[in-house]
Design a protein around this motif. Structure first.
Motif, mmCIF file in Angstrom:
data_model
loop_
_atom_site.group_PDB
_atom_site.id
_atom_site.type_symbol
_atom_site.label_atom_id
_atom_site.label_comp_id
_atom_site.label_asym_id
_atom_site.label_seq_id
_atom_site.Cartn_x
_atom_site.Cartn_y
_atom_site.Cartn_z
ATOM 1 N N LYS A 189 4.270 14.350 40.207
ATOM 2 C CA LYS A 189 3.269 14.388 39.149
ATOM 3 C C LYS A 189 3.174 15.765 38.501
ATOM 4 C CE LYS A 189 -1.431 12.783 38.199
ATOM 5 N NZ LYS A 189 -2.649 12.168 38.769
ATOM 6 N N THR A 190 3.592 16.810 39.228
ATOM 7 C CA THR A 190 3.451 18.175 38.715
ATOM 8 C C THR A 190 4.780 18.870 38.458
ATOM 9 O OG1 THR A 190 3.337 19.109 40.955
ATOM 10 C CG2 THR A 190 1.258 18.452 39.939
ATOM 11 N N GLU A 191 5.905 18.175 38.715
ATOM 12 C CA GLU A 191 7.182 18.869 38.622
ATOM 13 C C GLU A 191 7.499 19.326 37.197
ATOM 14 O OE1 GLU A 191 10.456 16.425 39.753
ATOM 15 O OE2 GLU A 191 9.754 14.674 38.658
ATOM 16 N N ASP A 192 6.960 18.607 36.187
ATOM 17 C CA ASP A 192 7.225 18.995 34.806
ATOM 18 C C ASP A 192 6.053 19.758 34.182
ATOM 19 O OD1 ASP A 192 9.745 17.789 34.777
ATOM 20 O OD2 ASP A 192 8.880 15.836 34.301
ATOM 21 N N SER A 193 5.037 20.078 34.985
ATOM 22 C CA SER A 193 3.889 20.808 34.444
ATOM 23 C C SER A 193 3.697 22.104 35.225
ATOM 24 C CB SER A 193 2.630 19.931 34.495
ATOM 25 O OG SER A 193 2.413 19.414 35.799
ATOM 26 N N SER A 194 2.829 22.071 36.243
ATOM 27 C CA SER A 194 2.550 23.302 36.991
ATOM 28 C C SER A 194 3.670 23.678 37.945
ATOM 29 C CB SER A 194 1.247 23.144 37.779
ATOM 30 O OG SER A 194 1.391 22.168 38.797
ATOM 31 N N GLY A 195 4.455 22.692 38.389
ATOM 32 C CA GLY A 195 5.502 22.960 39.367
ATOM 33 C C GLY A 195 4.959 23.308 40.733
ATOM 34 N N GLU A 196 3.684 22.985 40.956
ATOM 35 C CA GLU A 196 3.041 23.307 42.232
ATOM 36 C C GLU A 196 3.731 22.565 43.369
ATOM 37 O OE1 GLU A 196 -0.135 25.568 44.039
ATOM 38 O OE2 GLU A 196 0.671 25.493 42.006
ATOM 39 N N ALA A 197 4.091 23.264 44.415
ATOM 40 C CA ALA A 197 4.793 22.672 45.553
ATOM 41 C C ALA A 197 4.028 22.982 46.829
ATOM 42 C CB ALA A 197 6.211 23.215 45.640
ATOM 43 N N VAL A 198 4.407 22.296 47.905
ATOM 44 C CA VAL A 198 3.774 22.545 49.198
ATOM 45 C C VAL A 198 4.788 22.269 50.303
ATOM 46 C CG1 VAL A 198 2.833 20.194 49.341
ATOM 47 C CG2 VAL A 198 1.792 22.026 50.687
ATOM 48 N N ASP A 199 4.799 23.114 51.312
ATOM 49 C CA ASP A 199 5.585 22.883 52.521
ATOM 50 C C ASP A 199 4.639 22.379 53.599
ATOM 51 O OD1 ASP A 199 7.887 23.690 51.330
ATOM 52 O OD2 ASP A 199 7.961 25.666 52.273
ATOM 53 N N TRP A 200 4.946 21.186 54.118
ATOM 54 C CA TRP A 200 4.054 20.574 55.104
ATOM 55 C C TRP A 200 4.654 20.730 56.500
ATOM 56 C CZ3 TRP A 200 -0.632 18.623 53.604
ATOM 57 C CH2 TRP A 200 -1.409 18.076 54.636
ATOM 58 N N PRO A 201 3.881 21.202 57.473
ATOM 59 C CA PRO A 201 4.435 21.423 58.808
ATOM 60 C C PRO A 201 4.846 20.124 59.494
ATOM 61 C CG PRO A 201 2.053 21.697 58.804
ATOM 62 C CD PRO A 201 2.459 21.578 57.379
ATOM 63 N N LEU A 202 5.930 20.190 60.232
ATOM 64 C CA LEU A 202 6.410 19.036 60.997
ATOM 65 C C LEU A 202 5.640 18.964 62.316
ATOM 66 C CD1 LEU A 202 10.260 19.297 60.383
ATOM 67 C CD2 LEU A 202 8.769 17.431 59.632
ATOM 68 N N THR A 203 4.537 18.247 62.297
ATOM 69 C CA THR A 203 3.724 18.096 63.503
ATOM 70 C C THR A 203 4.379 17.080 64.439
ATOM 71 O OG1 THR A 203 2.429 16.287 62.563
ATOM 72 C CG2 THR A 203 1.660 18.535 62.118
ATOM 73 N N PRO A 204 3.975 17.030 65.696
ATOM 74 C CA PRO A 204 4.522 16.014 66.611
ATOM 75 C C PRO A 204 4.331 14.591 66.086
ATOM 76 C CG PRO A 204 3.395 17.705 67.857
ATOM 77 C CD PRO A 204 3.121 18.005 66.417
ATOM 78 N N ASP A 205 3.166 14.308 65.477
ATOM 79 C CA ASP A 205 2.932 12.966 64.935
ATOM 80 C C ASP A 205 3.914 12.635 63.817
ATOM 81 O OD1 ASP A 205 0.881 12.603 66.677
ATOM 82 O OD2 ASP A 205 -0.732 12.801 65.217
ATOM 83 N N ILE A 206 4.149 13.600 62.926
ATOM 84 C CA ILE A 206 5.079 13.364 61.817
ATOM 85 C C ILE A 206 6.502 13.217 62.344
ATOM 86 C CG2 ILE A 206 6.127 14.429 59.786
ATOM 87 C CD1 ILE A 206 3.390 15.608 59.128
ATOM 88 N N ASN A 207 6.894 14.055 63.286
ATOM 89 C CA ASN A 207 8.241 13.944 63.864
ATOM 90 C C ASN A 207 8.461 12.580 64.518
ATOM 91 O OD1 ASN A 207 9.681 16.320 63.244
ATOM 92 N ND2 ASN A 207 8.480 17.478 64.741
ATOM 93 N N ALA A 208 7.419 12.046 65.150
ATOM 94 C CA ALA A 208 7.537 10.730 65.782
ATOM 95 C C ALA A 208 7.777 9.644 64.728
ATOM 96 C CB ALA A 208 6.276 10.418 66.579
ATOM 97 N N VAL A 209 7.073 9.731 63.602
ATOM 98 C CA VAL A 209 7.269 8.752 62.522
ATOM 99 C C VAL A 209 8.671 8.880 61.939
ATOM 100 C CG1 VAL A 209 6.477 7.974 60.265
ATOM 101 C CG2 VAL A 209 4.811 8.698 61.978
#
Length: 372
Positions: A245-265
């Motif tokens: 939604k922002t790649e052509d406007s603000s270009g705002e990005a975020v790096d999300w940590p790989l938590t144990p719950d996310i790694n399991a998924v």
């Protein structure tokens, strides 16, 4: 050769068949049109299908010049839209082209546009606004190309939708998540016999992975649908998100940590079919990213099986639930603004404030009356 009636669902669009190593579309005049190789994937097939339909339908379905002009516009502009939105943009265009198939472009005025919006979506203000925006952009192009002299959408007013304040309750979220995996219904045989039929939904595990990631990362469903394994940076321990939604406007990005719950998924998703030649984390049976419509269908089906069909929950509400839950867990607005990749703090507040119901601390007692 005539089109055959399907004996079992195969996930392909109507009148599209897999024959040998290729996909074919059987036109209404029963002519078989080769679309693409099966190995090229569903997206290539769907693009060719839309192209062939545009070439064929104006001859059989419309008497006006507007459908042909819309087809030209869509062919020229489709590539300018992000891949994650392009199919939805084309679907809206096909709806416009079909509705106005007997119209000439010079006949379209504000009244015709208003009738189009109100006749098709009388109670859906967000859809009215989206379709008006599509038409406005089209007519702006048509004026520049001298197909039209005015943009009729400028005189059309569409009410602003009420602010969305839906919050998915925890028990409802877990029920929908559970029913993504299974189905159950009573089969009546004759007048007195009935038996319960239960089973598992083949696409359920992948859909569970999708909604789990939507919640655990607070990201938009579009960015989870199109998430690739290249974005998973195990060395840095993060997922690199650049919200579509922002790649052509603000270009705002975020790096999300790989938590144990996310790694399991992610580990679960990697094992699901197809497990070869993977590019996308959330994928269909051919390895392509799941479409928005397929995800909506799965979500709504699970809601119905869970007895929640009357609730206004959508997949997009998962992001608001996640951010609201994070706020209740003690995270401040600065942390949530980063999590949501919002450039404006008020956007973050809007996600949460409308879903937080304040609890009054006022305590009153009935009056005792004056002493005699």
């Amino acid at each position: 050769m005539n089109a055959r009636r399907r004996t079992r669902p195969d996930g392909l669009p109507g009148r599209v068949y897999e024959k040998g190593a290729s996909y074919y579309w059987v036109r209404p005049d029963n002519r078989w049109i080769r679309l693409s190789k099966v190995l090229e994937g569903d997206l290539k097939m769907l693009e060719r299908l839309a192209e062939e339909k545009r070439r064929f339908q104006p001859v059989f379905e419309g008497r006006g010049n507007l459908p042909a002009i819309i087809s030209t516009y869509m062919d020229q502009k489709a590539s300018t839209y992000a891949a994650s939105y392009r199919d939805e943009w084309k679907r809206r265009g096909e709806g416009v082209r079909s509705y106005f198939r007997d119209w000439n472009v010079e006949r379209i005025d504000a009244a015709a546009v208003e009738d189009f919006l109100l006749n098709n979506w009388p109670d859906k203000l967000p859809t009215q606004r989206a379709m008006k925006a599509w038409l406005s952009t089209f007519f702006s192009w048509a004026v520049r190309k001298k197909h039209a002299t005015v943009n009729p959408t400028r005189e059309v007013k569409v009410k602003k939708p009420k602010k969305r304040n839906v919050y998915i309750r925890d028990d409802h979220f877990l029920a929908i998540r559970e029913w993504l995996l299974k189905y159950s219904f009573t089969l009546h045989e004759g007048t007195s016999q009935a038996r319960k039929v239960t089973g598992t939904v083949p696409t359920g595990p992948m859909m569970q992975c999708m909604i789990d990631l939507c919640y655990l990362t607070c990201q938009r469903s579009t960015d989870i649908r199109t998430l690739t394994w290249d974005q998973i940076d195990n060395e840095a321990g993060v997922i690199h998100f650049l919200p579509s939604k922002t790649e052509d406007s603000s270009g705002e990005a975020v790096d999300w940590p790989l938590t144990p719950d996310i790694n399991a998924v992610l580990s679960h998703a990697k094992l699901l079919a197809p497990a070869f030649g993977q590019k996308y984390v959330i994928r269909d049976r051919r390895g392509n990213p799941k479409t928005d419509q397929a995800c909506r269908d799965a979500w709504e089906g699970a809601m119905a099986r869970a007895g929640l069909a009357d609730k206004p929950y959508t997949i997009k509400d998962i992001r608001a639930k996640a951010m609201t839950d994070a706020r209740r867990a003690g995270y401040d607005l600065d942390a949530l603004q980063v999590a949501g990749a919002h450039t404006d703090r008020s956007t973050t507040q809007g996600y949460i404030k409308s879903r937080e119901v304040p609890v009054s601390t006022v305590v009153l007692h009935l009056p005792q009356g004056d002493a005699a």
